[in-house]
Design a protein around this motif. Structure first.
Motif, short mmCIF file in Angstrom:
data_model
loop_
_atom_site.label_atom_id
_atom_site.label_comp_id
_atom_site.label_asym_id
_atom_site.label_seq_id
_atom_site.Cartn_x
_atom_site.Cartn_y
_atom_site.Cartn_z
N PRO A 65 0.36 -1.07 0.20
CA PRO A 65 -0.14 -0.32 -0.19
C PRO A 65 0.62 0.85 -0.27
N MET A 66 0.33 2.38 -0.70
CA MET A 66 0.95 3.24 -0.54
C MET A 66 0.95 3.80 0.96
N GLN A 67 2.21 4.80 1.06
CA GLN A 67 3.21 4.91 2.98
C GLN A 67 3.33 6.29 2.70
N ARG A 68 3.15 7.49 3.64
CA ARG A 68 3.15 8.04 4.29
C ARG A 68 4.46 8.80 4.15
N ILE A 69 4.45 10.11 3.29
CA ILE A 69 5.99 10.41 2.87
C ILE A 69 6.93 11.18 4.03
N GLY A 70 7.39 11.01 4.76
CA GLY A 70 8.05 11.87 5.71
C GLY A 70 9.40 12.24 5.91
N VAL A 71 10.05 12.91 6.99
CA VAL A 71 10.81 13.81 6.87
C VAL A 71 12.36 13.43 5.62
N ARG A 72 12.35 12.58 5.75
CA ARG A 72 13.70 11.91 4.62
C ARG A 72 13.45 11.71 3.24
N ALA A 73 11.95 11.12 3.01
CA ALA A 73 11.73 10.84 1.69
C ALA A 73 11.33 11.86 1.06
N GLY A 74 11.02 12.93 2.17
CA GLY A 74 10.74 14.37 0.84
C GLY A 74 12.21 14.62 0.67
N LEU A 75 12.87 14.90 2.30
CA LEU A 75 14.23 15.91 1.55
C LEU A 75 14.65 14.78 0.07
N ALA A 76 14.11 13.90 -0.04
CA ALA A 76 15.17 12.83 -1.62
C ALA A 76 14.27 13.26 -3.04
N ARG A 77 12.46 13.75 -2.09
CA ARG A 77 12.17 14.28 -3.19
C ARG A 77 12.82 15.32 -3.99
N LEU A 78 12.74 16.11 -2.85
CA LEU A 78 13.28 17.78 -2.56
C LEU A 78 14.52 17.66 -3.92
N ARG A 79 14.98 16.97 -3.49
CA ARG A 79 16.33 16.75 -4.55
C ARG A 79 16.40 16.39 -5.39
N ALA A 80 15.12 15.17 -5.94
CA ALA A 80 15.32 15.20 -6.68
C ALA A 80 14.24 16.35 -8.50
N SER A 81 13.90 17.15 -7.61
CA SER A 81 12.35 17.74 -8.31
C SER A 81 13.60 19.00 -8.89
N TYR A 82 14.20 19.18 -7.90
CA TYR A 82 14.63 20.55 -8.35
C TYR A 82 16.43 20.44 -9.13
N GLY A 83 17.19 18.74 -8.87
CA GLY A 83 18.32 18.70 -9.64
C GLY A 83 19.46 18.96 -8.46
N LEU A 84 19.14 18.69 -7.17
CA LEU A 84 20.35 19.04 -6.15
C LEU A 84 21.22 17.62 -5.96
#
Length: 230
Positions: free
Chosen positions: A211-230
């Motif tokens: 099932p889907m899981q809630r996006i926490g701080v660590r996963a969110g930081l990884a998404r941020l890096r991917a979204s903005y190419g960091l």
């Protein structure tokens, strides 16, 4: 000036925290299970039955995030998807970024659902976009925001083989793959992706079975890096 600065900060925070980071929304499932979820935005439409045929050929279920106008225009396709065992969730009424909707329109956007009255209702905002009100309105409407971690990029004018290669390079156990019910390339792309998932030992399932899981701080930081190419 201060009010304008506060408004700009709220808009920026909504985009960064809500869309890019996805904190608090639902994202990928457990990385320990060899499962993935195929999702399709924007339908139903002229491509729906073709996509359903590809899925049936591979014995794969999928989740379709449908829009209110297309649902009203194609009730037979909605029924066909339900009869085939696919999952129906909401993509809203207006296919516009949330920041372009006044709050009363966004409230209607978040509340609408093709399965109104049933539990576990998901809402995927168009473009994943968030306004400062999106999460509050979703909570009031008892909706969960459902995002993704892998994009099929079927809106690009690229061959299906190239799009499939890029998608399969990104996919992992637990991934939620974003595709669209509309582009001409998507049925061929879907077929290639399904072959690739089989070769990798990954089984497509419905979002509720991931099932889907809630996006926490660590996963969110990884998404941020991917979204903005960091």
């Amino acid at each position: 000036m201060k009010a304008g600065t506060a408004l700009a900060a709220a808009v920026l925070a909504a985009d960064v925290l809500g869309r890019a980071a996805g904190w608090g929304a639902l994202g990928p499932g457990p990385r320990t299970r060899p499962r993935v979820a195929l999702t399709f935005d924007d339908g139903p439409g002229p491509r729906t039955l073709e996509l359903s045929a590809v899925l049936e050929r591979h014995g794969a279920p999928a989740t379709f995030f449908v829009t209110a106008p297309h649902t009203a225009a194609h009730p037979n396709l909605i029924q066909a998807l339900a009869d085939a065992g696919h999952e129906l969730e909401a993509h809203g009424i207006w296919h516009r970024p949330a920041l372009l909707l006044p709050p009363w329109m966004e409230w209607a956007q978040v509340r609408w659902h093709p399965r109104a009255g049933q539990p576990g209702l998901l809402f995927r905002p168009p473009y994943g976009g968030h306004s400062p009100f999106t999460r509050v309105l979703a909570r009031l409407a008892r909706r969960r925001i459902a995002l993704w971690d892998t994009e099929g990029r079927d809106w690009l004018d690229l061959p299906a083989t190239e799009l499939a290669r890029h998608t399969l390079e990104q996919v992992r156990s637990g991934s939620v793959i974003l595709l669209h019910d509309g582009p001409e390339v998507t049925p061929e792309l879907l077929d290639l992706i399904l072959h690739g998932l089989h070769e990798r030992g990954l089984t497509p399932v419905l979002l509720r079975d991931l099932p889907m899981q809630r996006i926490g701080v660590r996963a969110g930081l990884a998404r941020l890096r991917a979204s903005y190419g960091l």
